[in-house]
Design a protein around this motif. Structure first.
Motif, PDB file in Angstrom:
ATOM      1  N   UNK A  98      88.125  -7.731  -7.263  1.00 43.54           N
ATOM      2  CA  UNK A  98      87.680  -9.001  -7.833  1.00 43.54           C
ATOM      3  C   UNK A  98      87.250  -8.860  -9.289  1.00 43.54           C
ATOM      4  N   UNK A  99      86.750  -7.697  -9.690  1.00 46.77           N
ATOM      5  CA  UNK A  99      86.292  -7.560 -11.070  1.00 46.77           C
ATOM      6  C   UNK A  99      87.442  -7.640 -12.070  1.00 46.77           C
ATOM      7  N   UNK A 100      88.681  -7.507 -11.594  1.00 45.85           N
ATOM      8  CA  UNK A 100      89.871  -7.698 -12.435  1.00 45.85           C
ATOM      9  C   UNK A 100      90.588  -9.002 -12.098  1.00 45.85           C
ATOM     10  N   UNK A 101      89.878  -9.923 -11.429  1.00 52.33           N
ATOM     11  CA  UNK A 101      90.458 -11.189 -10.957  1.00 52.33           C
ATOM     12  C   UNK A 101      91.557 -10.957  -9.922  1.00 52.33           C
ATOM     13  N   UNK A 102      91.406  -9.853  -9.193  1.00 52.24           N
ATOM     14  CA  UNK A 102      92.365  -9.505  -8.146  1.00 52.24           C
ATOM     15  C   UNK A 102      92.161 -10.325  -6.890  1.00 52.24           C
ATOM     16  N   UNK A 103      92.877  -9.964  -5.852  1.00 49.92           N
ATOM     17  CA  UNK A 103      92.922 -10.781  -4.633  1.00 49.92           C
ATOM     18  C   UNK A 103      91.805 -10.477  -3.636  1.00 49.92           C
ATOM     19  N   UNK A 104      90.878  -9.633  -3.973  1.00 50.55           N
ATOM     20  CA  UNK A 104      89.835  -9.215  -3.037  1.00 50.55           C
ATOM     21  C   UNK A 104      89.098 -10.403  -2.406  1.00 50.55           C
ATOM     22  N   UNK A 105      88.532 -11.284  -3.204  1.00 46.15           N
ATOM     23  CA  UNK A 105      87.734 -12.395  -2.670  1.00 46.15           C
ATOM     24  C   UNK A 105      88.574 -13.397  -1.871  1.00 46.15           C
ATOM     25  N   UNK A 106      89.699 -13.910  -2.415  1.00 45.36           N
ATOM     26  CA  UNK A 106      90.467 -14.841  -1.593  1.00 45.36           C
ATOM     27  C   UNK A 106      91.037 -14.191  -0.327  1.00 45.36           C
ATOM     28  N   UNK A 107      91.327 -12.896  -0.397  1.00 48.38           N
ATOM     29  CA  UNK A 107      91.813 -12.205   0.795  1.00 48.38           C
ATOM     30  C   UNK A 107      90.718 -12.094   1.843  1.00 48.38           C
ATOM     31  N   UNK A 108      89.488 -11.873   1.403  1.00 45.86           N
ATOM     32  CA  UNK A 108      88.366 -11.819   2.346  1.00 45.86           C
ATOM     33  C   UNK A 108      88.143 -13.191   2.997  1.00 45.86           C
ATOM     34  N   UNK A 109      88.179 -14.249   2.201  1.00 48.23           N
ATOM     35  CA  UNK A 109      88.062 -15.597   2.779  1.00 48.23           C
ATOM     36  C   UNK A 109      89.191 -15.849   3.785  1.00 48.23           C
ATOM     37  N   UNK A 110      90.419 -15.531   3.405  1.00 44.05           N
ATOM     38  CA  UNK A 110      91.567 -15.768   4.286  1.00 44.05           C
ATOM     39  C   UNK A 110      91.458 -14.950   5.568  1.00 44.05           C
TER      40      UNK A 110
END
Length: 171
Positions: A98-110
């Motif tokens: 997420x610190x690079x605007x990667x997919x970490x956060x939306x992937x966790x929500x999904x």
């Protein structure tokens, strides 16, 4: 288990609903429909405000349905749909973190929403209170998730990159 499901529904649902209010109303530091629509246009989603409203409603509606545990896998599937579009159109090429605007956060929500679609909302839900528990189940969850992913792919496929200005041919 029912208390754990309630806590997960509250955290995931309220978190994503808050993102929806940012897009729709400009609350909580958001940009509202106009600002979010401009960003969406830069991603190729045209008209941007229409896609901003759709994303905001998906986040707000999916989040709130998940919070109250209403309509089985519908709320979690809306969350998966919006997060899949975000991952495919923005975050994928930025990597994981997420610190690079990667997919970490939306992937966790999904992922959390995917799990909730299959577990059902639990005892502390409107579905249980209203006798709608039959809406939850493996078959309904697979159908809702499959439809969400199909709609996400269609949504991403509707993107139109900005027209590149062509210069006049040189004589």
């Amino acid at each position: 288990m029912d208390l754990a499901l309630l806590i997960a529904r509250l955290i995931l649902g309220l978190g994503l609903a808050a993102h929806g209010t940012q897009k729709l109303f400009g609350w909580l530091g958001g940009y509202g429909v106009k600002g979010t629509g401009g960003f969406f246009e830069s991603l190729g989603f045209r008209p941007g405000p229409l896609f901003a409203v759709a994303a905001g409603l998906g986040e707000l509606g999916g989040g709130l349905l998940t919070v109250v545990g209403l309509l089985g896998p519908v709320g979690p599937s809306l969350m998966v749909l919006v997060m899949a579009v975000a991952i495919l159109s923005v975050h994928w090429r930025q990597g994981f973190f997420a610190d690079n605007k990667g997919m970490e956060l939306p992937l966790m929500y999904a992922t959390g929403a995917f799990v909730l679609a299959f577990t059902g909302p639990g005892a502390y839900s409107l579905d249980r209170f209203l006798g709608l528990s039959a809406l939850s189940g493996t078959r309904a969850a697979w159908m809702a998730i499959a439809l969400a992913l199909l709609l996400a792919l269609i949504n991403v496929g509707l993107r139109r990159p900005a027209a590149v200005a062509r210069s006049a041919p040189r004589a």
